[in-house]
Scaffold this active site. Structure first.
Site, mmCIF file in Angstrom:
data_model
loop_
_atom_site.group_PDB
_atom_site.id
_atom_site.type_symbol
_atom_site.label_atom_id
_atom_site.label_comp_id
_atom_site.label_asym_id
_atom_site.label_seq_id
_atom_site.Cartn_x
_atom_site.Cartn_y
_atom_site.Cartn_z
ATOM 1 N N THR A 3 0.811 -1.214 0.000
ATOM 2 C CA THR A 3 0.000 0.000 0.000
ATOM 3 C C THR A 3 0.847 1.268 0.000
ATOM 4 O O THR A 3 0.327 2.353 -0.152
ATOM 5 C CB THR A 3 -0.929 0.024 1.235
ATOM 6 O OG1 THR A 3 -0.122 -0.041 2.418
ATOM 7 C CG2 THR A 3 -1.897 -1.131 1.212
ATOM 8 N N CYS A 39 36.581 -14.631 10.141
ATOM 9 C CA CYS A 39 35.339 -15.384 9.913
ATOM 10 C C CYS A 39 35.218 -16.541 10.896
ATOM 11 O O CYS A 39 34.129 -16.836 11.403
ATOM 12 C CB CYS A 39 35.310 -15.922 8.485
ATOM 13 S SG CYS A 39 35.437 -14.637 7.223
ATOM 14 N N LYS A 97 30.318 -8.358 14.870
ATOM 15 C CA LYS A 97 31.776 -8.486 14.951
ATOM 16 C C LYS A 97 32.439 -7.994 13.671
ATOM 17 O O LYS A 97 32.038 -8.376 12.572
ATOM 18 C CB LYS A 97 32.156 -9.960 15.165
ATOM 19 C CG LYS A 97 33.651 -10.215 15.237
ATOM 20 C CD LYS A 97 34.027 -11.603 14.738
ATOM 21 C CE LYS A 97 33.993 -11.687 13.232
ATOM 22 N NZ LYS A 97 35.102 -10.932 12.581
ATOM 23 N N VAL A 120 -1.671 -2.902 8.845
ATOM 24 C CA VAL A 120 -2.719 -2.967 7.817
ATOM 25 C C VAL A 120 -2.908 -4.422 7.396
ATOM 26 O O VAL A 120 -3.728 -5.147 7.957
ATOM 27 C CB VAL A 120 -2.365 -2.083 6.599
ATOM 28 C CG1 VAL A 120 -3.550 -2.012 5.631
ATOM 29 C CG2 VAL A 120 -1.968 -0.678 7.038
ATOM 30 N N SER A 121 -2.137 -4.856 6.416
ATOM 31 C CA SER A 121 -2.368 -6.170 5.799
ATOM 32 C C SER A 121 -2.107 -7.329 6.742
ATOM 33 O O SER A 121 -2.711 -8.395 6.591
ATOM 34 C CB SER A 121 -1.518 -6.312 4.536
ATOM 35 O OG SER A 121 -0.146 -6.151 4.825
#
Length: 576
Positions: free
Chosen positions: A160, A485, A394, A230-231
Site C-alpha cells: 500500500t 570469519c 563483529k 494494515v495487511s
C-alpha cells in the site's frame, strides 16, 4: 424536589479533563483498514474489524480513498457501533466531514490532507487528531498545530506504500523520536507516536526493541507507543488470531533477547579471576552441548570455519540455503551471517535465515566483511540490519564504522571519515586510539542494544554497559585468510551453548580463540602463516581438552584483558 443548579466548569478544567481522556488512549495495536480487493478480498470490512477488535486492537482507523461520501458514512457508522461496544476509538482517515457526520472519536490526516489547524476548528478540542510525519520538520509542525499523536513512517515498503521517497526506516523514526525527546516543547516530549509500514508478526518485536535505542547516557529514550498494522491483520486468514498474536508479541519481551545489561548490577565482570573462571565454564558448556554452528559464509573460508568449529567442540553446518533455516533454528544452535559474498541471492537467503533464528529465539552473529569497501556492500549491510536482530556484531575497525553509519550515526571527524574507506577484507592499521575505539563500540552497542566486537591488535568488546579491551592473540591471525570469519564461528558456538549472557559468552569465545593462537604461534612446528593454520586448529582442540579434563596449567594471569569501567564520550560518533 428542585434540581440542583448546573455548574459550568472553568475552561481550564474542561481542557484538563479532555487532555486526560486523550492521554488514556492506548495506541499499542493500531489497525488501519484497507478495503481493496487485494487485501480485503470479498469479505465484509465491518465483520473483519469486529474480529480484529476481538483479537485486541486498541485503535481503529477507517481508511478508504475510493468510495463516495454516502458509502463512507454508512460504513463508518457501522464500524463506530462495533468500536463503541469494545470501548475502542474510531478515527477516519482524511475525511473530517465523514467524522463529523458519524460523531466518531477523531481523524487521521496525511501531509496532503486538510490542514490540522482547520480540522481542529471544525472538530473541536475533544476530538483526536493524528498526523502522518516522515521528517523532523513535519513532526515539529504537527506538534505546533496541536496533533494528539503522530503516525511516523514509512518504516518499510509495502503493497500500500511503494513510494521509496517516503521510506525512512528505523533510523528515520529514531531521529524523529530523538527530536521529540530532546525538544524544549513539553507537548513534543509528551507526544504519543505509532510507527507504520510493513509491520508484521515476524518483525514487530524487533522493530519496537530497536526503536527503544538510547542516543546517550543521560536518560531513557523516548520509545514508540504503538504500531500501525494494515495487511498483517486485514489480509490475514484468521483475523482475530492474527490480531491476538500481534498483541501478545507487543506485550511480551522479544524471543531473541536473553539478557539486558541495564539490569546487571553485580560487579563480577570487573574481576579477571571471575572472567577466567567463567570462560573456562563456558568452554566446558560448548564441549558438553556440542551446539550447532550454522554458517552462511563464502566458499573461501567454509572448510577452515568447519575445522575450527569441530576443534572447539561445536557441530558445524555450512548452508547458504535460507529455506533450511527454519528447521535448523529449532536445533538450539546459532547462526553466523558472513557478508563475504554479498550477492542479491545471498542476501535474500540471509534475510530468511535471520528471520527464522529470530523467531526461534536463537542467537545470530553478524560479520559484515568488507562492509565499508563499496556502495553495494554498504547497501547490503543496511539491508541486513533491517532484516533482523543480531546478538553480536563483529568486525574490524572499518567494518564497525560502516555498521555505525548504517545505524544512523555519523563520524564526527572528516579526517577520520576519509581514512576509514575500506579496500578489501583486510583490517589495516588502526586509525583511532583505544579510548576512541572503546567509545565507538560502546555507543554502537547501546544504539543497537546488542554486543559489539571490534577486532584488531587489541579487541574492544561492549554491550553498551560493560566494556573489555582484550589483547591476547598472535600476529599470524592477521596474515591468514578467514581468521576473522572463524572467530565469528567460535562466538556463535559459545552463544548457542550459553545464550543467557551474550557479552560474557563472546568474551569467553575470544579468549579461547586468541590464547590458542598464542599457543600455536610459539609451537615448534609453526614457522609462518602457512604452518600456523593447522597448528592453530590443533591448539584450539588442545585448549578445549585441557579445560574439560581439568589439567589446564594457567590462571587469570594469562588473560591480557583491561576492564574499562568508564568509557568517555570522545565525540567520534554523533547522531547523523
Amino acid at each position: 424536589m428542585q434540581n440542583a443548579p448546573h455548574t459550568k466548569l472553568p475552561v481550564r478544567d474542561v481542557s484538563a479533563i479532555i487532555a486526560r481522556m486523550k492521554d488514556q488512549v492506548d495506541y499499542t495495536l493500531y489497525l488501519v483498514t484497507d478495503s481493496t480487493e487485494a487485501i480485503l478480498g470479498s469479505r465484509d470490512l465491518v465483520e473483519v474489524v469486529e474480529q480484529a477488535l476481538l483479537g485486541g486492537v486498541t485503535v481503529v482507523q477507517y481508511r478508504d480513498k475510493t468510495s463516495d461520501t454516502g458509502a463512507l458514512i454508512a460504513t463508518a457508522k457501522a464500524l463506530h457501533e462495533k468500536c463503541k461496544k469494545h470501548n475502542i476509538p474510531l478515527l477516519i482517515n482524511d475525511r473530517v466531514d465523514v467524522a463529523l457526520a458519524v460523531g466518531c472519536e477523531g481523524v487521521h490526516l496525511g501531509q496532503d490532507d486538510m490542514n490540522l489547524t482547520e480540522a481542529r476548528k471544525l472538530l473541536g478540542r475533544d476530538k483526536i487528531i493524528g498526523a502522518t510525519v516522515s521528517s523532523i520538520e513535519e513532526a515539529r509542525v504537527a506538534v505546533e498545530r496541536g496533533a494528539d499523536y503522530l503516525g511516523i513512517g514509512t518504516l518499510y515498503a509495502t503493497s500500500t506504500k511503494k513510494n521509496t521517497k517516503d521510506i525512512i526506516g528505523v533510523n528515520g523514526i529514531r531521529r524523529i523520536l530523538r527530536y521529540l525527546h530532546t525538544s524544549d516543547d513539553e507537548a513534543a516530549r509528551k507526544m504519543k507516536t505509532v510507527c507504520i509500514g510493513g509491520v508484521n508478526a515476524l518483525n514487530v518485536q524487533r522493530v519496537t526493541y530497536q526503536l527503544h535505542a538510547p542516543s546517550d547516557h543521560s536518560s531513557p529514550p523516548k520509545s514508540i507507543d504503538g504500531v500501525a498494522v494494515v495487511s498483517a491483520i486485514v489480509g490475514a486468514k484468521d483475523v482475530e488470531q492474527a490480531a491476538a498474536n500481534l498483541k501478545t508479541l507487543l506485550c511480551t519481551p522479544p524471543t531473541f533477547i536473553h539478557f539486558s545489561p541495564s539490569t546487571n548490577n553485580n560487579e563480577d565482570w570487573t574481576s579477571l579471576s571471575h572472567l577466567h573462571t567463567t570462560s573456562l565454564a563456558l568452554t566446558k558448556a560448548v564441549d558438553s552441548a556440542s551446539p550447532l554452528s550454522h554458517n552462511m559464509t563464502n566458499l573461501v573460508v567454509q572448510n577452515f570455519a568447519a575445522s575450527v568449529a569441530l576443534a572447539i567442540g561445536a557441530s558445524p553446518i555450512m548452508s547458504n540455503n535460507g529455506a533450511e533455516a527454519a528447521d535448523l533454528a529449532r536445533l538450539n544452535g546459532a547462526l553466523v551471517i558472513n557478508m563475504g559474498t554479498a550477492t542479491p541471492d545471498a542476501l535474500k537467503n540471509h534475510a530468511l535465515a535471520i528471520a527464522a533464528y529470530n523467531a526461534a529465539g536463537r542467537p545470530v552473529v553478524l560479520d559484515p566483511v568488507g562492509a565499508g569497501a563499496t556502495s553495494a556492500r554498504k547497501e547490503a549491510l543496511s539491508f541486513l540490519l533491517a532484516s533482523g536482530y543480531f546478538s553480536v556484531i563483529k568486525g574490524n575497525e572499518r567494518e564497525i564504522l560502516a555498521v555505525a553509519q548504517a545505524s544512523g550515526l555519523a563520524v564526527a571527524s572528516s579526517e577520520h571519515a576519509a581514512q576509514q574507506q575500506q579496500r578489501g577484507v583486510d583490517s589495516g592499521p588502526a586509525s583511532y586510539t583505544l579510548p576512541q575505539r572503546a567509545h565507538m563500540v560502546q555507543r554502537l552497542a547501546r544504539r543497537e542494544r546488542t554486543v559489539v566486537l571490534m577486532t584488531g591488535a587489541t579487541d574492544l568488546l561492549s554491550d553498551g554497559t560493560r566494556t573489555y579491551a582484550l589483547s591476547n592473540g598472535h600476529a599470524y591471525l592477521g596474515m591468514v585468510t578467514g581468521s576473522g570469519c572463524t572467530l565469528g564461528t567460535t562466538i556463535s558456538a559459545y552463544l548457542a551453548a550459553a545464550p543467557g549472557d551474550p557479552f560474557m559468552a563472546a568474551a569467553a569465545a575470544v579468549l579461547h580463540f586468541e590464547i590458542a593462537a598464542e599457543d600455536a604461534g610459539r609451537s615448534e612446528g609453526v614457522r609462518g602463516p602457512g604452518t600456523f593454520v593447522p597448528g592453530f586448529v590443533d591448539a584450539l582442540y588442545a585448549r578445549r581438552k585441557a579445560i574439560v579434563e581439568g589439567h589446564l596449567e594457567e590462571g587469570a594471569e594469562r588473560l591480557k584483558v583491561e576492564v574499562l569501567r568508564e568509557v568517555k564520550d570522545v565525540g567520534i560518533l554523533r547522531e547523523a
